[in-house]
Design a protein around this motif. Structure first.
Motif, mmCIF file in Angstrom:
data_model
loop_
_atom_site.group_PDB
_atom_site.id
_atom_site.type_symbol
_atom_site.label_atom_id
_atom_site.label_comp_id
_atom_site.label_asym_id
_atom_site.label_seq_id
_atom_site.Cartn_x
_atom_site.Cartn_y
_atom_site.Cartn_z
ATOM 1 N N GLY A 275 -85.257 -20.847 76.124
ATOM 2 C CA GLY A 275 -85.830 -20.749 74.753
ATOM 3 C C GLY A 275 -85.395 -19.515 74.036
ATOM 4 O O GLY A 275 -84.500 -19.092 74.067
ATOM 5 N N ASP A 276 -86.581 -19.153 73.504
ATOM 6 C CA ASP A 276 -86.344 -17.586 72.845
ATOM 7 C C ASP A 276 -86.085 -16.681 73.400
ATOM 8 O O ASP A 276 -85.542 -15.579 73.059
ATOM 9 C CB ASP A 276 -87.723 -17.366 71.840
ATOM 10 N N TYR A 277 -86.324 -16.412 74.989
ATOM 11 C CA TYR A 277 -86.096 -15.567 75.714
ATOM 12 C C TYR A 277 -84.613 -15.406 75.805
ATOM 13 O O TYR A 277 -83.956 -14.180 75.616
ATOM 14 C CB TYR A 277 -86.555 -15.863 77.217
ATOM 15 N N GLN A 279 -82.265 -16.317 73.500
ATOM 16 C CA GLN A 279 -81.747 -16.026 72.152
ATOM 17 C C GLN A 279 -82.005 -14.553 71.714
ATOM 18 O O GLN A 279 -81.201 -13.921 71.199
ATOM 19 C CB GLN A 279 -82.607 -16.972 71.087
ATOM 20 N N LYS A 280 -83.205 -14.164 72.181
ATOM 21 C CA LYS A 280 -83.608 -12.691 71.770
ATOM 22 C C LYS A 280 -83.156 -11.593 72.536
ATOM 23 O O LYS A 280 -82.642 -10.380 72.215
ATOM 24 C CB LYS A 280 -84.985 -12.632 71.574
ATOM 25 N N PRO A 332 -91.767 -14.489 74.201
ATOM 26 C CA PRO A 332 -91.308 -13.620 73.013
ATOM 27 C C PRO A 332 -92.069 -13.686 71.949
ATOM 28 O O PRO A 332 -92.631 -14.812 71.651
ATOM 29 C CB PRO A 332 -89.900 -14.166 73.014
ATOM 30 N N SER A 333 -92.199 -12.683 71.085
ATOM 31 C CA SER A 333 -92.745 -12.416 69.671
ATOM 32 C C SER A 333 -91.859 -13.645 68.718
ATOM 33 O O SER A 333 -90.780 -13.902 68.928
ATOM 34 C CB SER A 333 -92.634 -11.066 69.115
ATOM 35 N N ALA A 334 -92.883 -14.191 67.884
ATOM 36 C CA ALA A 334 -92.212 -15.266 67.269
ATOM 37 C C ALA A 334 -91.546 -14.503 65.780
ATOM 38 O O ALA A 334 -90.807 -15.273 65.217
ATOM 39 C CB ALA A 334 -93.502 -16.377 66.466
ATOM 40 N N PRO A 336 -88.764 -13.031 63.787
ATOM 41 C CA PRO A 336 -87.225 -12.920 63.806
ATOM 42 C C PRO A 336 -86.819 -11.345 64.182
ATOM 43 O O PRO A 336 -87.226 -10.425 63.475
ATOM 44 C CB PRO A 336 -86.965 -13.562 62.411
#
Length: 586
Positions: A275-277, A279-280, A332-334, A336
């Motif tokens: 997920g966001d992990y 991507q970020k 992770p923070s939402a 961007p």
């Protein structure tokens, strides 16, 4: 490989005894809070007695008071959803998560199975346990129906004289509530709770029922489980509906908690493997299990201390003994582009925080699983079984002390009425932390130095003097209904009168000095009329802090903010003990 069947599960966990929670010897006065660091824990002596076999008894939970009729939505398909069988990870990452030495067998974990346990199979599993649990009493409760008409079931397991709420209360044993699959795409918790239920009914965990009672809800969101989707059938996130109670699924759990009054609540969840992990941070989470206890405004400090010392720390020992990695729950923070990790939220709406406000020790056990399909399912279930088994043992070992802590917390909560400051909202504490993640290609450890928002020390964002209670207009029937479903005592004004109160008035946004998330209002003190058939919600009751979360109108999670109360004039903070005549209605 060892196959788990009946009570054949081999115990491999070792749970170290944590440092004792320090509590006042008599737990008799608020002033004794200062002694909590020096007074020893009451002595625990394990007593194991096996009662003679008894006939099973089944006691249904009453239909929720005033619950709206929810028309079942059409079932799109009766066939179970086929989940991805193979892991989507790279081979080096997958190699970091080998199967455990024990194999679990539920319908959904059978060899060559491509779908998880169906709703019908789960229900049948629980029914079979009620017929084979002697000397344990096991009762299958029907809590209601989901939005698509699936039954919501709970299994009560006890060695009290009966399985009804009064019998469990009279047993003087703490009750543990286990909840699984609030999110339909998180199946490991549900499968693990079927295993736990079997082990309590007729396996290795059964002796614990000499000291505790257990209520198991393996599948809180059967519609989401059927379709492998996170939300309920109407698209709601059930885990964020435990204060507002819009969904019948959350209402059913609220009534179950009200009736059985658990001392401990464990919510079995899963978290995304990438997920966001990914991507970020271009990295993957490393932990098998993420853990967190309640963290919202006004949860009592003793509950937080017990959660950490009596539950979180023993869980760490049990999981590490099994070679399972752990960390605090985080995501992770939402925002961007923001390289920040935050622990679970402080809003008073999820199961973890609402049950903390109900004076229960309340924890989330989240295994690495969303998006993995059947990948590592034995390991995921093993992690859940290990952590939840540790919580059950902790409860049994500290049963007497838990009852003392609960009794003290309730008395002190009631005693705060009409005095002292309270928090309306709290925020995470900002800081820095090194987090060990995985390289997505090589599977090697990768240290991330990140901004870290911690829930272990919360910042008060908005403080206010605690009132004596809240007045609600006679039109606030939706709010009254939800409060009563939560177990809150609500009084009806029998004869017209007046009270000294603080009323909310709206002010222009630019003129308001607002705390984070607060609505643009001000408080004005005045005497207000209280017509007959309006309502009064006193704060000299055990769920006072839950009432605060619902009825302080200018907070973002309040019943006014979510239009369960129509207007600011329909509620008020009563700041002096009222001299009204009330009906305590049914």
């Amino acid at each position: 490989m060892q196959t788990h069947s009946g009570s054949a599960l081999r115990e491999r966990t070792t749970t170290p005894r944590s440092s004792a929670l320090k509590i006042p010897a008599l737990l008799a006065a608020t002033a004794l809070l200062s002694a909590c660091a020096t007074t020893p824990l009451p002595t625990w002596t394990r007593i194991v007695k096996i009662p003679p076999p008894v006939a099973q008894r089944t006691t249904p939970v009453p239909t929720p008071l005033g619950q709206p009729v929810v028309e079942p939505l059409p079932e799109p398909t009766t066939a179970p959803t086929v989940w991805r069988e193979a892991s989507p990870e790279s081979a080096p990452v997958a190699a970091r998560f080998p199967d455990p030495d024990v194999r679990y067998e539920t319908p959904g974990l059978a060899a060559q199975r491509h779908s998880f346990t169906t709703n019908a199979e789960s229900d049948q599993w629980l029914r079979d346990l009620t017929a084979s649990a002697l000397p344990t009493r096991a009762a299958l409760l029907t809590l209601g129906a989901s939005q698509r008409g699936a039954s919501l079931h709970a299994l009560v397991l006890t060695r009290a004289k009966g399985t009804d709420p009064n019998s469990l209360a009279q047993s003087n044993r703490p009750t543990v509530l286990l909840i699984g699959q609030q999110h339909g795409d998180e199946p490991a918790g549900s499968e693990a709770l079927l295993v736990i239920a079997q082990e309590l009914a007729r396996g290795t965990l059964a002796p614990l029922l000499e000291q505790i009672n257990v209520v198991v809800v393996p599948r809180a969101n059967p519609d989401g489980a059927q379709s492998a989707t996170r939300a309920t059938a109407n698209g709601a996130d059930m885990n964020r509906d435990h204060l507002l109670l819009h969904t019948p699924e959350a209402q059913a759990l609220a009534v179950l908690v009200h009736d059985y009054r658990p001392t401990v609540v464990i919510d079995a969840q899963e978290y995304p493997w990438a997920g966001d992990y990914l991507q970020k941070f271009n990295a993957l989470p490393r932990s098998d299990v993420l853990l967190q206890y309640a963290g919202t405004a006004n949860v009592h400090e003793f509950l937080l201390k017990a959660s950490r010392e009596w539950y979180y720390e023993p869980m760490l020992g049990a999981l590490r003994a099994q070679g399972l990695s752990t960390d605090w729950y985080h995501a992770p923070s939402a925002e961007p582009g923001e390289l920040r990790l935050a622990m679970g939220g402080t809003q008073p709406h999820n199961a973890r925080n609402v049950n903390g406000l109900k004076n229960a020790i309340s924890l989330v056990v989240a295994t690495r699983g969303i998006g993995l399909g059947h990948g590592h399912i034995q390991r995921r279930v093993h992690a859940q079984v290990t952590a939840i088994g540790s919580a059950l043992r902790s409860t049994a070992e500290r049963a007497e002390a838990l009852e003392q802590v609960h009794s003290f917390v309730v008395r002190e909560t009631e005693a705060q009425v009409c005095k002292n400051q309270m928090s309306l909202s709290v925020g995470l504490t900002l800081g820095q932390r090194d987090v060990v993640a995985l390289n997505p290609d090589t599977g090697a450890d990768q240290t991330l130095s990140v901004q870290w928002d911690s829930a272990l020390s919360l910042r008060p964002l908005q403080l206010r003097t605690r009132p004596c209670g809240y007045w609600l207009a006679d039109s606030a029937t939706k709010a009254v209904e939800r409060l009563r479903l939560l177990g809150v005592r609500v009084l009806r004004v029998a004869e017209s009168g007046a009270v000294l109160a603080e009323v909310f008035q709206e002010v222009p946004q630019e003129a308001a000095a607002l705390a984070e998330g607060a609505l643009p209002t001000k408080l004005v003190r005045s005497a207000i009329d209280t017509p007959a058939n309006s309502y009064y919600v006193p704060l000299n009751q055990p769920l006072a802090n839950l009432v605060v979360a619902a009825l302080e109108a200018d907070t973002p999670d309040s019943y006014f903010s979510h239009r369960l109360i129509d207007g600011l004039a329909d509620s008020a903070r009563v700041v002096a003990t009222p001299t009204l005549i009330f009906d305590d209605f049914e």
